[in-house]
Design an enzyme around this catalytic site. Structure first.
Site, PDB file in Angstrom:
ATOM      1  N   ASP A 200       0.921  -1.114  -0.063  1.00 42.19           N
ATOM      2  CA  ASP A 200       0.049   0.040  -0.054  1.00 42.19           C
ATOM      3  C   ASP A 200       0.861   1.407   0.245  1.00 42.19           C
ATOM      4  O   ASP A 200       1.983   1.280  -0.417  1.00 42.19           O
ATOM      5  CB  ASP A 200      -1.066  -0.110   1.328  1.00 42.19           C
ATOM      6  CG  ASP A 200      -2.242   0.765   0.827  1.00 42.19           C
ATOM      7  OD1 ASP A 200      -2.039   1.969   0.424  1.00 42.19           O
ATOM      8  OD2 ASP A 200      -3.321   0.141   1.180  1.00 42.19           O
ATOM      9  N   HIS A 223       2.371   1.814  -3.202  1.00 42.85           N
ATOM     10  CA  HIS A 223       1.553   2.944  -3.886  1.00 42.85           C
ATOM     11  C   HIS A 223       2.076   4.217  -3.834  1.00 42.85           C
ATOM     12  O   HIS A 223       1.422   5.044  -4.322  1.00 42.85           O
ATOM     13  CB  HIS A 223      -0.069   2.828  -3.285  1.00 42.85           C
ATOM     14  CG  HIS A 223      -0.688   1.490  -3.407  1.00 42.85           C
ATOM     15  ND1 HIS A 223      -1.823   1.183  -2.970  1.00 42.85           N
ATOM     16  CD2 HIS A 223      -0.305   0.484  -3.968  1.00 42.85           C
ATOM     17  CE1 HIS A 223      -2.184  -0.029  -3.153  1.00 42.85           C
ATOM     18  NE2 HIS A 223      -1.337  -0.652  -3.839  1.00 42.85           N
TER      19      HIS A 223
END
Ligand code: NAG
Ligand code: NAG
Length: 372
Positions: A200, A223
């Site tokens: 993430d 991310h």
């Protein structure tokens, strides 16, 4: 993500995997150490011997009360691997705390990631994070590695003057919710010389983060480095002051992202962000301001974004739109600067897309195309 403030004790379990069979023997280290505040090496060695001799799986339990306030600076030095327990507690209200050593905190998240249904179920089970640092001042985390957390690797809440230096976070690129370092309501967090590979955001800078410094950081997979998402709650505090320099992002979805929700009540502004010397390697959205995450809404974000500079950002984009500045139609972004942006898509210069913003351009620039 909501944070749970929890209670006092962090219990570190060292699992004796080498002796691992099924039933457990629990050896409290206190059994071998009568003297408080003494070096626990001998006690740990003795506890290890007992546990290792056990025909059933065993655990050595070192209870540490990591709640402050404390009278003087305190250092916890960890070598070797610590298996993070099922219900770890946060470290909180400790000032002048140092966590150092070559130790690895292993959250063993593989099963938790498979069972994670938080994408579809709002009442999903909350799984523990490897580290929760709450309301701490003047802390340092040095060299330590956080591995395979079941949830965020680090959640930082209400801290002041908190430095990560030489920190490392590792989790597979497809592991859910394993943000590297998540910041909220903290002032003066410095993330230096840190490598983060997760599933993430590498670093997520959430509401109330003030004076954040990021220097010499590698991110990927993951991310990217994200401010937000903001706007969901009226109780949010502004994000103000970020200086990020010398960062390399590799194979991440986003590079540098700032995002706020449309159709959301929050109005706390985002301001004074400065990004310089960033290398992007195969990034889907290298530079992205996104205030229209949920498309198809005609209720724009109420969050003002002001004074954001991107300087000397180079590398490769996986999409033609290397720069996306999509600002709110009721509050245009103000004082946005792009200076020396050199992003390539398939060997050619990428393009920039802007909506509700007129950035100042200097040095090398990408051609602008109209937003659709
Ligand atoms: C910040 O924390 C460090 C580490 O504890 C300490 O040495 C330093 O004096 C603190 N700085 C301020 C301004 O309090
Ligand atoms: C813009 O943000 C930068 C980086 O935080 C800061 O140094 C500068 O003073 C800000 N400028 C204004 C006009 O607020």
């Amino acid at each position: 993500m909501d944070m749970e403030l929890s209670t006092t004790t962090l219990v570190l379990f060292i699992l004796l995997a080498a002796c691992g069979i099924t039933q457990s023997l629990v050896v409290p280290i206190a059994k071998y150490s009568g003297v408080p505040n003494s070096d626990i090496t001998q006690a740990l060695t003795n506890a290890w011997r007992e546990a290792c001799a056990s025909p059933t799986a065993s655990k050595i339990v070192i209870p540490l009360d990591l709640k402050g306030p404390c009278k003087a600076p305190i250092e916890l030095y960890v070598d070797g691997t610590i298996i993070v327990p099922m219900n770890p507690r946060d470290v909180q209200y400790v000032d002048y705390f140092t966590l150092s050593g070559n130790g690895v905190f292993d959250g063993q998240g593989a099963i938790a990631w498979q069972q994670n249904d938080c994408g579809t179920n709002v009442n999903c089970a909350r799984t523990p994070m490897n580290f929760g640092f709450n309301f701490m001042k003047h802390a340092v985390v040095r060299i330590i590695t956080s591995k395979d957390s079941k949830n965020f690797n680090v959640n930082e809440l209400g801290c002041q003057n908190f430095t990560f230096d030489g920190f490392k976070v590792i989790a597979p690129g497809n592991s859910l919710n394993t943000d590297g370092i998540h910041l909220g309501r903290s002032n003066g967090v410095r993330i230096l010389n840190t490598d983060i590979a997760v599933g993430d955001d590498c670093i997520s800078i959430d509401d109330g983060s003030v004076n954040t410094h990021i220097y010499n950081v590698k991110c990927g997979p993951g991310h990217g480095i994200s401010v937000g998402s903001l706007g969901k709650y009226t109780t949010e505090a502004p994000v103000e002051g970020l200086i990020l320099k010398k960062v390399t992002l590799t194979n991440t979805d986003n590079g540098l992202r700032i995002k706020s929700w449309p159709s959301a009540p929050g109005t706390s502004p985002i301001s004074n962000l400065y990004y310089e010397d960033v290398t992007m390697i195969n990034i889907r959205n290298p530079i992205i301001i996104d205030q229209e995450i949920a498309l198809g809404t005609n209720n724009p974000s109420k969050i003002r974004i002001r004074n954001v500079s991107f300087k000397n950002i180079r590398g490769t984009s996986l999409t033609k739109e290397g720069v996306n500045l999509i600002c709110s139609s009721v509050l245009s972004c103000e004082q946005v600067m792009l200076c020396d942006i050199d992003l390539k898509f398939n060997g050619a210069l990428a393009v920039a897309v802007c909506r509700n913003v007129r950035p100042t351009i200097a040095g090398r620039a990408l051609p602008f195309v109209a937003a659709n």
